[in-house]
Design an enzyme around this catalytic site. Structure first.
Site, PDB file in Angstrom:
ATOM      1  CG  ASN A   4      -0.643  -0.220   2.499  1.00  0.00           C
ATOM      2  OD1 ASN A   4      -0.228  -1.308   2.891  1.00  0.00           O
ATOM      3  ND2 ASN A   4      -0.757   0.816   3.325  1.00  0.00           N
ATOM      4  CG  ASP A   5       0.047   4.160   2.907  1.00  0.00           C
ATOM      5  OD1 ASP A   5      -0.938   3.703   2.302  1.00  0.00           O
ATOM      6  OD2 ASP A   5      -0.036   4.648   4.052  1.00  0.00           O
ATOM      7  CD  GLU A 187      -4.592   6.793   7.035  1.00  0.00           C
ATOM      8  OE1 GLU A 187      -4.359   5.869   7.835  1.00  0.00           O
ATOM      9  OE2 GLU A 187      -5.059   6.607   5.899  1.00  0.00           O
TER      10      GLU A 187
END
Length: 473
Positions: A4-5, A187
């Site tokens: 993910n990120d 975030e």
């Protein structure tokens, strides 16, 4: 497996380093590591060994990497400049017990250009003051005050910290309690400056989950001033880096001089763990170069595919003065086989659609509505969608200029499209999962719209030469 990120994105000694949230044990989210890939050109990538593993302090959540040229950290050895990673340690046990202090900020350093990392023995360097969501440090050097500035996501706002040495941190200010979108947790922030007509303007990126313009997770931004302690936005309007459903956690590379290169995670937390892929889950967007434009007295971010992508196009098909009332590009030998780049310049704006389709009548429709003054991507008939109820729908994005001329660039791959309109003022990213790959492209308009120029380019694979050899074996 699972990613993910994007994390720790940095350019150093001729290589771009892309770290990312990674779980090597499954195709669904699990104990987070930092995966690592490197590139010379932002297009072809080599996988590297895992950079950071979970430890007794917890999982390795998102963060950033800086080049500590002045050795403020004291990690240099024998004249070797250290790379320093600043990341969130996430304690899953404390999280499960309901404690508010389960996320803290830690550091690690590398003396071999990012190949191996040593965690600081006195971690964490920034202890949680009691904020349940306290994570994703993006750190940069602020030359005017000669300090490191940490931009940290703290619940539904941003907190700025400063440090002389990356080890001792002082809280400076907060931003965002009463501005921007607040449909979910803030975030993966980022703070950087961009030169605009001789002025230094500051951009604050804040990723939000949920609460995006088309549901789920998305990336918002603010433009304003930063004085080394406080950020102040020029206005209170909510703006989005990407209006599509599938760009999230995007931040920028450090140490790239005057270039500001952005890259995001190509998915959405609404369905990221359930998308119908077998051996992999998620991808990263094409790297994008950011700039600032002023429209009707307001500042906007513009995003365009990095110029490096142009070096890997081939088999260009170009047409000028085309009437697109019913234009089947398949008859012009523009079949969809692998990744392509489609660029259109319109001399007068009108309704139109660009339809990607396959032989079993599955299709993705991209278009513009003049009455709504906006773009859309319709994936209601795009293929597999039963893994999430809200996947098969139409997503919309506004147009910010009123000129008659319009340009659109599409980066189309087997399972994704990235749209850049009006020189990057409006951007949309969307993934899709047809039962067979789309093979044709069609452009339609009820008003017989004139395409001033059309360019259809094939794109070479982004696999590195080493990976190409492996895939052949």
């Amino acid at each position: 497996h699972w990613m993910n990120d994007p994390n720790g994105m940095v350019y150093y000694k001729g290589s771009y380093h892309l770290f990312y949230q990674y779980y090597p044990g499954s195709t669904v989210w699990g104990p987070m590591h930092w995966g690592h890939a490197t590139s010379k050109d932002l297009i072809h990538w080599d996988h590297q060994p895992i950079a950071l593993y979970p430890d007794s302090l917890g999982y390795i959540f998102s963060g950033s990497v800086v080049v500590d040229y002045n050795n403020t950290s004291g990690f240099a050895k024998n004249g070797i400049v250290p790379l320093v990673a600043i990341f969130t340690h996430h304690d899953p046990v404390a999280d499960k017990e309901g404690k508010n202090t389960y996320q803290n900020q830690s550091i690690a350093y590398s003396l071999d250009e990012g190949q191996t990392w040593t965690k600081y023995a006195m971690n964490p360097v920034l202890h949680n003051p009691g904020v349940r969501d306290f994570r994703d440090p993006k750190v940069s050097w602020h030359a005017a005050t000669k300090r490191w500035i940490m931009t940290l996501a703290t619940s539904d706002c941003i907190t700025f910290y400063s440090s002389p040495d990356l080890k001792n941190w002082t809280k400076e200010s907060e931003f965002g309690k009463e501005i921007g979108a607040h449909g979910g947790v803030w975030e993966c922030p980022d703070l950087f400056s961009i030169d605009y007509q001789g002025k230094k303007l500051w951009v604050l990126i804040v990723n939000l989950n949920p609460g995006g313009p088309n549901g789920g997770s998305a990336t918002q931004y603010f433009i304003g001033n930063f004085n080394g302690r406080r950020f102040s936005a020029f206005d209170s309007e909510t703006r989005w880096v990407d209006y599509g459903p599938d760009e999230y956690a995007g931040v920028t590379y450090t140490n790239t001089d005057k270039r500001r290169i952005f890259q995001g995670w190509m998915s959405n937390w609404q369905y990221a763990t359930r998308v119908p892929t077998e051996n992999w889950r998620s991808a990263a967007t094409i790297p994008r170069e950011l700039s600032i434009r002023r429209i009707a007295g307001k500042y906007f971010l513009s995003s365009k595919p990095v110029k490096e992508l142009n070096r890997f196009t081939y088999a260009d098909m170009k047409m000028k003065g085309v009437i697109a009332s019913n234009l089947d590009l398949g008859t012009k030998s523009a079949k969809l086989r692998g990744p392509v780049k489609l660029k259109l310049n319109f001399e007068k704006v009108s309704d139109f659609t660009i339809t990607l389709s396959n032989t079993i009548n599955q299709k993705l429709v991209i278009g513009f509505s003049q009455s709504k003054n906006g773009f859309f991507i319709d994936r209601t008939q795009s293929g597999k969608s039963d893994f999430e109820q809200g996947f098969a729908r139409t997503h919309n994005a506004p147009r910010f200029v009123r000129s008659d001329n319009m340009d659109i660039t599409l980066i189309i791959d087997d399972a994704s499209v990235e749209l850049f309109a009006d020189n990057g003022l409006t951007v949309m990213t969307s993934i899709f999962f047809p039962h067979e790959n789309y093979s044709s492209v069609r452009i339609d308009s009820p008003d017989s719209i004139m395409i001033d120029e059309l360019t259809f380019s094939k794109l070479r694979s982004i696999l590195s030469e080493n990976e190409m050899k492996l895939s052949k074996n």
